[in-house]
Design a protein around this motif. Structure first.
Motif, short mmCIF file in Angstrom:
data_model
loop_
_atom_site.label_atom_id
_atom_site.label_comp_id
_atom_site.label_asym_id
_atom_site.label_seq_id
_atom_site.Cartn_x
_atom_site.Cartn_y
_atom_site.Cartn_z
N CYS A 150 87.81 -19.51 -19.80
CA CYS A 150 86.50 -18.88 -19.99
C CYS A 150 85.78 -18.87 -18.65
O CYS A 150 84.91 -19.69 -18.38
N GLU A 151 86.16 -17.91 -17.80
CA GLU A 151 85.65 -17.82 -16.44
C GLU A 151 85.27 -16.37 -16.17
O GLU A 151 86.03 -15.45 -16.49
N THR A 152 84.07 -16.16 -15.61
CA THR A 152 83.56 -14.79 -15.43
C THR A 152 83.51 -14.34 -13.98
O THR A 152 83.04 -13.24 -13.70
N SER A 153 84.01 -15.16 -13.05
CA SER A 153 83.89 -14.81 -11.64
C SER A 153 84.83 -13.68 -11.23
O SER A 153 84.54 -12.94 -10.30
N CYS A 154 85.96 -13.53 -11.94
CA CYS A 154 86.95 -12.50 -11.60
C CYS A 154 87.83 -12.25 -12.82
O CYS A 154 87.81 -13.04 -13.77
N PRO A 155 88.60 -11.15 -12.84
CA PRO A 155 89.53 -10.92 -13.97
C PRO A 155 90.51 -12.07 -14.10
O PRO A 155 91.06 -12.57 -13.10
N GLN A 156 90.72 -12.50 -15.34
CA GLN A 156 91.48 -13.70 -15.60
C GLN A 156 92.93 -13.41 -15.97
O GLN A 156 93.23 -12.44 -16.68
N GLU A 157 93.83 -14.27 -15.48
CA GLU A 157 95.23 -14.20 -15.88
C GLU A 157 95.42 -14.98 -17.19
O GLU A 157 94.57 -15.78 -17.58
N ASP A 158 96.54 -14.74 -17.86
CA ASP A 158 96.83 -15.44 -19.11
C ASP A 158 96.94 -16.94 -18.86
O ASP A 158 97.58 -17.38 -17.89
N TYR A 159 96.31 -17.73 -19.73
CA TYR A 159 96.30 -19.18 -19.59
C TYR A 159 96.14 -19.79 -20.98
O TYR A 159 95.13 -19.59 -21.65
N PHE A 160 97.18 -20.53 -21.42
CA PHE A 160 97.17 -21.10 -22.75
C PHE A 160 96.37 -22.40 -22.80
O PHE A 160 96.47 -23.22 -21.88
N PRO A 161 95.59 -22.63 -23.88
CA PRO A 161 94.99 -23.95 -24.08
C PRO A 161 96.09 -24.98 -24.34
O PRO A 161 97.18 -24.63 -24.81
N PRO A 162 95.84 -26.26 -24.09
CA PRO A 162 96.86 -27.29 -24.35
C PRO A 162 97.10 -27.45 -25.84
O PRO A 162 96.19 -27.27 -26.66
N ASN A 163 98.36 -27.76 -26.18
CA ASN A 163 98.78 -27.99 -27.58
C ASN A 163 98.37 -26.83 -28.49
O ASN A 163 97.77 -27.03 -29.55
N LEU A 164 98.70 -25.63 -28.05
CA LEU A 164 98.29 -24.43 -28.78
C LEU A 164 99.20 -24.15 -29.97
O LEU A 164 100.42 -24.25 -29.88
N PHE A 165 98.56 -23.85 -31.11
CA PHE A 165 99.26 -23.38 -32.30
C PHE A 165 98.47 -22.19 -32.84
O PHE A 165 97.24 -22.23 -32.92
N VAL A 166 99.19 -21.14 -33.22
CA VAL A 166 98.54 -19.93 -33.71
C VAL A 166 99.18 -19.52 -35.03
O VAL A 166 100.40 -19.50 -35.16
N LYS A 167 98.32 -19.21 -36.02
CA LYS A 167 98.78 -18.66 -37.28
C LYS A 167 98.15 -17.29 -37.46
O LYS A 167 96.94 -17.13 -37.28
#
Length: 430
Positions: A188-205
């Motif tokens: 969550c950074e607004t200074s420049c366009p962001q590259e993909d970055y996963f949160p730790p211990n990510l699970f998605v349903k």
């Protein structure tokens, strides 16, 4: 008003509109909001007002109350109110009630905006067709280590048609779509366009089904925690390809002090290496004078240097495939003359996107690639050599292939050996 409803009121509203009223609260709420946005008939609006009056009998609903929902804070309503306006994003948070003003005032402001001005870095192999969920903060809402967030999105009939018509049957009877629903995470950074970055211990349903994520990379050193490569996730196989039923996403991750993440969902078209090569060719070939100027700059004598460089040898072989160049290219950020083959470079990045120059190991993103006009001229006029030499004035000459030189030397040596054997034989006869 809909956001303030409980499960029982959501079920009554959905049943009144003839919609499916089964599911958990966040699913019912998503259905009700989708009903409100898609086709909210006057009878449905009246039912919403009726349920809201039951929920908050002391709150009187006047025109000013309805018009305030569509106005930014600090402005007064002007004129008569129109249809129900979109609810401001800052009010779409779990636990916030759009009831009496006292209840709204009791809630403290959020520590992070729900929709920050985060922009994702464009991906060369994906063309964005639409934004299904704009970048939204995965902010920590409790003191627990593991966090959970719920999201919903719906496809329009046009978007659904785009996906369905892009279906391709791949070898092995596997079906795939070139137009996809893509899930992305970043800081969550607004200074420049962001590259993909996963949160730790990510699970998605997605719609209750576990979403497969990229596999863990082997640790670089002993004791290091394994890490997933952060990439966009294609959730099309798990999405409900329907224009009437919304999709749900549940995200679980480990919170980190002082660091928040952002989630976004896009409708994208997947491009191939061949398509990117066509786009690169369409940009045009760079004028050969650019490369000649670079050669002269490199071969200009330095007055402080004791050794003067008068020539520069460059290979016409691609460092990636060890084959002769066909589309010589390099990045504008590279300081070297050596080119690599654009087709091979794009194919490698299609399988594993690193966008690193194979010559100098610096970043060579797609948008900075250029086709070298001077090397194109050389390749077209010189077909029997693999190496050339540049002179101080920018001119060049072909270098003799090492293979041919070695063949000439070996032939001369065999001739000398043969003549020696002949002389020895004649001496023995005499």
């Amino acid at each position: 008003m809909v956001m303030s409803f409980r499960v029982s009121e959501l079920q009554v509203l959905l049943g009144f509109a003839g919609r499916n009223k089964s599911g958990r609260k966040h699913e019912l709420l998503a259905k009700a909001l989708h009903l409100l946005k898609s086709s909210c008939a006057p009878s449905v609006q009246m039912k919403i007002k009726e349920l809201y009056r039951r929920r908050f009998p002391r709150k009187t609903l006047g025109p000013s109350d309805l018009s305030l929902l569509s106005l930014p804070p600090g402005t007064s309503p002007v004129g008569s109110p129109g249809p129900l306006a979109p609810i401001p994003p800052t009010l779409l948070t779990p636990g916030t009630l759009l009831g009496p003003k006292r209840e709204v005032d009791m809630h403290p402001p959020l520590p992070q905006p729900v929709h920050p001005d985060v922009t994702m870095k464009p991906l060369p192999f994906y063309e964005v067709y639409g934004e299904l969920i704009r970048p939204t903060t995965l902010a920590s809402t409790s003191s627990q280590r593991f966090e959970e967030a719920h999201f919903t999105f719906a496809l329009t009939p046009q978007q659904l048609q785009q996906i369905l018509t892009s279906r391709e049957v791949l070898p092995g009877a596997k079906c795939d779509y070139t137009i996809q629903v893509q899930l992305r995470f970043c800081l969550c950074e607004t200074s420049c366009p962001q590259e993909d970055y996963f949160p730790p211990n990510l699970f998605v349903k997605v719609n209750g089904k576990l979403c497969p994520l990229p596999g863990y990379l082997p640790p670089t050193k002993n004791g290091a925690e394994p890490k997933r490569p952060s990439r966009p996730i294609n959730i099309t196989p798990l999405a409900r390809l329907s224009a009437t039923v919304p999709n749900t996403i549940v995200v679980n991750w480990s919170s980190e002090f002082g660091r928040n993440y952002s989630l976004s969902v896009y409708l994208v078209r997947q491009l191939t290496a061949g398509t990117l090569l066509q786009k690169l060719r369409a940009k045009g070939i760079r004028n050969p004078d650019h490369s000649r100027a670079l050669i002269k700059e490199k071969l200009t004598a330095d007055p402080d240097s004791e050794v003067a460089t008068t020539s520069l040898r460059v290979s016409l072989m691609c460092p990636l495939g060890k084959m002769r160049l066909t589309v010589p290219c390099r990045a504008l950020t590279c300081a070297h003359l050596q080119s690599f083959d654009a087709a091979l470079y794009l194919q490698m990045n299609e399988k594993k996107p690193t966008w690193t120059c194979p010559v100098c190991d610096k970043k060579a993103p797609y948008e900075s690639l250029i086709i070298d006009g001077l090397f194109m001229e050389i390749l077209n006029s010189c077909s029997d050599c693999d190496e050339i030499q540049f002179m101080e004035d920018g001119s060049w000459c072909p270098m003799k292939p090492k293979k041919e030189a070695s063949e000439v030397s070996s032939t001369a040596q065999s001739r000398r050996e043969f003549s020696q054997r002949v002389r020895r034989g004649s001496k023995s006869l005499t």
